[in-house]
Scaffold this motif. Structure first.
Motif, PDB file in Angstrom:
ATOM      1  N   SER A   1      -5.645  -2.419  -3.605  1.00  0.00           N
ATOM      2  CA  SER A   1      -4.634  -1.950  -4.551  1.00  0.00           C
ATOM      3  C   SER A   1      -4.079  -0.630  -4.048  1.00  0.00           C
ATOM      4  CB  SER A   1      -5.267  -1.730  -5.926  1.00  0.00           C
ATOM      5  OG  SER A   1      -5.978  -2.871  -6.288  1.00  0.00           O
ATOM      6  N   ALA A   2      -2.988  -0.715  -3.303  1.00  0.00           N
ATOM      7  CA  ALA A   2      -2.411   0.516  -2.757  1.00  0.00           C
ATOM      8  C   ALA A   2      -1.615   1.215  -3.841  1.00  0.00           C
ATOM      9  CB  ALA A   2      -1.503   0.181  -1.592  1.00  0.00           C
ATOM     10  N   ILE A   3      -1.956   2.462  -4.068  1.00  0.00           N
ATOM     11  CA  ILE A   3      -1.217   3.228  -5.075  1.00  0.00           C
ATOM     12  C   ILE A   3      -0.337   4.196  -4.305  1.00  0.00           C
ATOM     13  CG2 ILE A   3      -1.411   4.641  -7.151  1.00  0.00           C
ATOM     14  CD1 ILE A   3      -4.245   3.563  -7.452  1.00  0.00           C
ATOM     15  N   GLU A   4       0.812   3.727  -3.895  1.00  0.00           N
ATOM     16  CA  GLU A   4       1.614   4.494  -2.947  1.00  0.00           C
ATOM     17  C   GLU A   4       2.533   5.495  -3.610  1.00  0.00           C
ATOM     18  OE1 GLU A   4       3.511   2.375   0.069  1.00  0.00           O
ATOM     19  OE2 GLU A   4       1.998   0.826   0.190  1.00  0.00           O
ATOM     20  N   ILE A   5       2.812   5.294  -4.901  1.00  0.00           N
ATOM     21  CA  ILE A   5       3.857   6.124  -5.500  1.00  0.00           C
ATOM     22  C   ILE A   5       3.305   7.122  -6.513  1.00  0.00           C
ATOM     23  CG2 ILE A   5       5.780   4.545  -5.185  1.00  0.00           C
ATOM     24  CD1 ILE A   5       5.145   3.408  -7.906  1.00  0.00           C
ATOM     25  N   SER A   6       1.999   7.183  -6.574  1.00  0.00           N
ATOM     26  CA  SER A   6       1.416   8.110  -7.526  1.00  0.00           C
ATOM     27  C   SER A   6       0.951   9.375  -6.814  1.00  0.00           C
ATOM     28  CB  SER A   6       0.224   7.432  -8.214  1.00  0.00           C
ATOM     29  OG  SER A   6      -0.553   8.383  -8.842  1.00  0.00           O
ATOM     30  N   ASN A   7       0.944  10.485  -7.535  1.00  0.00           N
ATOM     31  CA  ASN A   7       0.458  11.728  -6.959  1.00  0.00           C
ATOM     32  C   ASN A   7      -1.019  11.652  -6.633  1.00  0.00           C
ATOM     33  OD1 ASN A   7       2.835  13.110  -6.952  1.00  0.00           O
ATOM     34  ND2 ASN A   7       2.593  13.838  -9.047  1.00  0.00           N
ATOM     35  N   ILE A   8      -1.715  10.856  -7.396  1.00  0.00           N
ATOM     36  CA  ILE A   8      -3.156  10.775  -7.165  1.00  0.00           C
ATOM     37  C   ILE A   8      -3.463   9.760  -6.070  1.00  0.00           C
ATOM     38  CG2 ILE A   8      -3.848  11.522  -9.476  1.00  0.00           C
ATOM     39  CD1 ILE A   8      -4.269   8.485 -10.092  1.00  0.00           C
ATOM     40  N   GLY A   9      -2.504   8.996  -5.647  1.00  0.00           N
ATOM     41  CA  GLY A   9      -2.740   7.982  -4.627  1.00  0.00           C
ATOM     42  C   GLY A   9      -2.149   8.398  -3.299  1.00  0.00           C
TER      43      GLY A   9
ATOM     44  N   PHE B   1      -4.037   2.663  15.678  1.00  0.00           N
ATOM     45  CA  PHE B   1      -4.016   3.183  14.293  1.00  0.00           C
ATOM     46  C   PHE B   1      -2.563   3.499  13.866  1.00  0.00           C
ATOM     47  CE2 PHE B   1      -3.866   7.026  11.636  1.00  0.00           C
ATOM     48  CZ  PHE B   1      -4.539   6.569  10.508  1.00  0.00           C
ATOM     49  N   SER B   2      -2.237   3.185  12.603  1.00  0.00           N
ATOM     50  CA  SER B   2      -0.889   3.542  12.109  1.00  0.00           C
ATOM     51  C   SER B   2      -0.956   4.483  10.896  1.00  0.00           C
ATOM     52  CB  SER B   2      -0.080   2.303  11.746  1.00  0.00           C
ATOM     53  OG  SER B   2      -0.750   1.548  10.761  1.00  0.00           O
ATOM     54  N   ASP B   3      -1.822   4.190   9.942  1.00  0.00           N
ATOM     55  CA  ASP B   3      -1.851   5.045   8.745  1.00  0.00           C
ATOM     56  C   ASP B   3      -3.124   4.784   7.965  1.00  0.00           C
ATOM     57  OD1 ASP B   3      -0.954   6.943   7.022  1.00  0.00           O
ATOM     58  OD2 ASP B   3       1.034   6.051   6.762  1.00  0.00           O
ATOM     59  N   LEU B   4      -3.356   5.677   6.971  1.00  0.00           N
ATOM     60  CA  LEU B   4      -4.493   5.421   6.074  1.00  0.00           C
ATOM     61  C   LEU B   4      -4.178   5.963   4.677  1.00  0.00           C
ATOM     62  CD1 LEU B   4      -6.335   8.183   5.429  1.00  0.00           C
ATOM     63  CD2 LEU B   4      -6.993   7.874   7.785  1.00  0.00           C
ATOM     64  N   HIS B   5      -4.906   5.407   3.728  1.00  0.00           N
ATOM     65  CA  HIS B   5      -4.682   5.859   2.349  1.00  0.00           C
ATOM     66  C   HIS B   5      -5.883   5.485   1.492  1.00  0.00           C
ATOM     67  CE1 HIS B   5      -3.945   1.937   0.315  1.00  0.00           C
ATOM     68  NE2 HIS B   5      -3.745   1.568   1.561  1.00  0.00           N
ATOM     69  N   PRO B   6      -6.075   6.188   0.397  1.00  0.00           N
ATOM     70  CA  PRO B   6      -7.147   5.786  -0.529  1.00  0.00           C
ATOM     71  C   PRO B   6      -6.693   4.579  -1.330  1.00  0.00           C
ATOM     72  CG  PRO B   6      -6.035   7.695  -1.381  1.00  0.00           C
ATOM     73  CD  PRO B   6      -5.377   7.385  -0.079  1.00  0.00           C
TER      74      PRO B   6
END
Lengths: 305, 189
Positions: free
Chosen positions: A165-173, A201-206
């Motif tokens: 569940s990528a939360i790409e548009i939230s400040n907390i994500g 590697f291209s990117d990472l996110h929580p």
């Protein structure tokens, strides 16, 4: 209206008494009354009643001496009220005499137009803007809150997030420019380097996988997208609950995302997941590299047994 | 379309007020007399008449000089009285306008004498709508058309209400003279 019975004539007698009938009907009733004694008697009775009522009420009015005093008092009150209203209006006119919105016609009729004409338009614009902002906020909240699967909601912007569940548009994500080093530091891991395998590697996110927190590291090999997920103790517990029979380093087809996944544990209390269109050889190569690049003491735990 | 000479809106406020005093305020006593009959008490009647005159002043610019000011004022007043009655109708029982039941009026009532006292008692026993029509047409001598406009009903309703009101009064005051009720003899013109 040549033939009328007594009942019909009786219905007309009141109007006949008040001269409210047209000429023809009046003549018809008069002719009937000349010939019909019962209707004539009825007319007399009605006339007597009417006269009695008139007399009684008019006599009662004469004896009511309070009427004059009351009507004078009412007139006085009404005049005072009207005068005060006129004065209030005049004061308003004087107070606003420099205002351009006051127009005086030739006939000395003052028209007050104190409200600017654009107020209604500005009100509409304000309401429209408020409604737009509310709709945008609601949409953002809905997308953020319900983004449990990036497939249907954010597929256009996150093709590599079918599994999490990528939360790409939230400040907390996660969003572009989020400090990657900080994320890796927070999870106490190094970024796996798979360049020797042709995986870059291209990117990472929580992110979240089945509501458990993971760190999603995105790689690519040519056109092929490969994802590495790292989860700590909480993720281990959640994932173990979901996939009780999974065996480390074995490839599984994830039914919901139609992705091949493999679970690897480098330590007892953490979990790596590899996801993508992979072969057994590629999995083995990646897990080997992970074992080299990740924290020491790599072992296949009995996490899934 | 009102003639400009009859248009009060074109007059100055002072002239309008003078006109109002000369044309409208002279009817206060007549209005009060009718309001006292139609309202439950004199205090309510005073309020109604005062409100009528203030409302008349508010819309005085729409009044056409030369038309019947008394009828215009009565129309405003009847409208106010009806509104007040409607606001009280939730708590007070009233007899239906459309289906007046004469039996309700006549039932259990002692016979009245055909005299002034009897007439007053009989009048008070009539349903409100019938009393109103007697006050407007018999006493104030408004035409059926004027009464119909004031009461906001068709002219036929005014005619039938007045007829029934008279019939009720007659039956209350002369209960023995009912021998012609079912007489269906056809008379030729």
């Amino acid at each position: 209206m040549n033939l009328l019975n007594c009942h019909q004539i009786n219905e007309l007698l009141s109007a006949y008494l008040e001269n409210e009938l047209d000429t023809t009907t009046t003549l018809t009733v008069a002719n009937h009354l000349e010939k019909c004694l019962s209707c004539e008697k009825e007319l007399k009775a009605l006339t007597n009643v009417s006269n009695l009522v008139k007399t009684v009420i008019r006599e009662a009015d004469k004896t009511d001496l309070s009427l004059v005093a009351r009507s004078n008092k009412i007139n006085s009150l009404v005049k005072d009220e009207i005068t005060s209203k006129i004065k209030a209006t005049e004061n308003l006119v004087l107070a606003s005499s420099n205002d351009n919105s006051i127009k005086t016609s030739q006939n000395n009729i003052v028209k007050l137009n104190l409200r600017p004409k654009w107020s209604a338009l500005s009100k509409k614009i304000f309401l429209s803007l408020a409604a737009s902002v509310a709709i945008i906020c609601l949409s953002l909240f809905t997308i953020t809150y319900y983004a449990t699967s990036t497939g249907p909601l954010l597929s256009g912007v996150a093709r590599n997030h079918q599994f999490c569940s990528a939360i790409e548009i939230s400040n907390i994500g996660w969003h572009k420019g989020y400090p990657k080093e900080r994320l890796l530091q927070a999870n106490n891991i190094n970024l796996p380097k798979l360049d020797t395998l042709g995986v870059h590697f291209s990117d990472l996110h929580p992110c979240k996988v089945y509501k458990a927190p993971f760190l999603h590291m995105m790689y690519s090999k040519g056109d092929k997208q490969i994802s590495l997920y790292y989860g700590s103790q909480e993720a281990v517990n959640k994932f173990q609950e979901k996939f009780k029979t999974i065996t480390p380093n074995e490839l599984y087809l994830h039914q919901e995302s139609n992705l091949q996944i493999a679970a690897i544990s480098t330590q007892k209390n953490n979990l790596w997941i590899v996801a993508g269109d992979l072969t057994k050889e590629e999995i083995n190569a990646i897990t080997s590299e992970l074992a080299i690049n990740s924290l020491s003491n790599t072992e296949e735990s009995k996490l899934f047994h | 379309m009102a003639n400009d000479n009859n248009n009060l809106a074109l007059l100055s406020t002072e002239d309008q007020l003078e006109n109002f005093e000369n044309l409208a305020l002279i009817h206060t006593q007549i209005l009060l007399r009718t309001a006292t009959r139609m309202c439950t008490n004199s205090s309510e009647a005073d309020d109604i008449v005062q409100e009528t005159l203030l409302r008349a002043w508010k819309y005085w610019h729409t009044f056409e000089l030369g038309s019947n000011c008394r009828a215009w004022l009565f129309r405003i007043m009847i409208n106010l009285i009806h509104r007040r009655r409607e606001s009280l109708s939730n708590t007070a029982e009233h007899i239906s306008v459309d289906e007046p039941n004469m039996a309700n009026v006549l039932k259990f009532e002692p016979k009245l004498e055909m005299d002034e006292h009897g007439a007053l008692v009989a009048l008070n026993r009539l349903p409100t709508e019938y009393r109103d029509i007697i006050f407007l047409v018999l006493i104030e001598e408004f035409s059926y058309k004027e009464a119909a406009i004031m009461l906001n009903v068709p002219m036929g309703t005014v005619m039938s209400r007045l007829h029934r009101a008279r019939q009720m009064m007659k039956k209350l005051l002369c209960p023995d003279n009912e021998d012609n009720e079912d007489n269906e003899n056809i008379a030729t013109a």
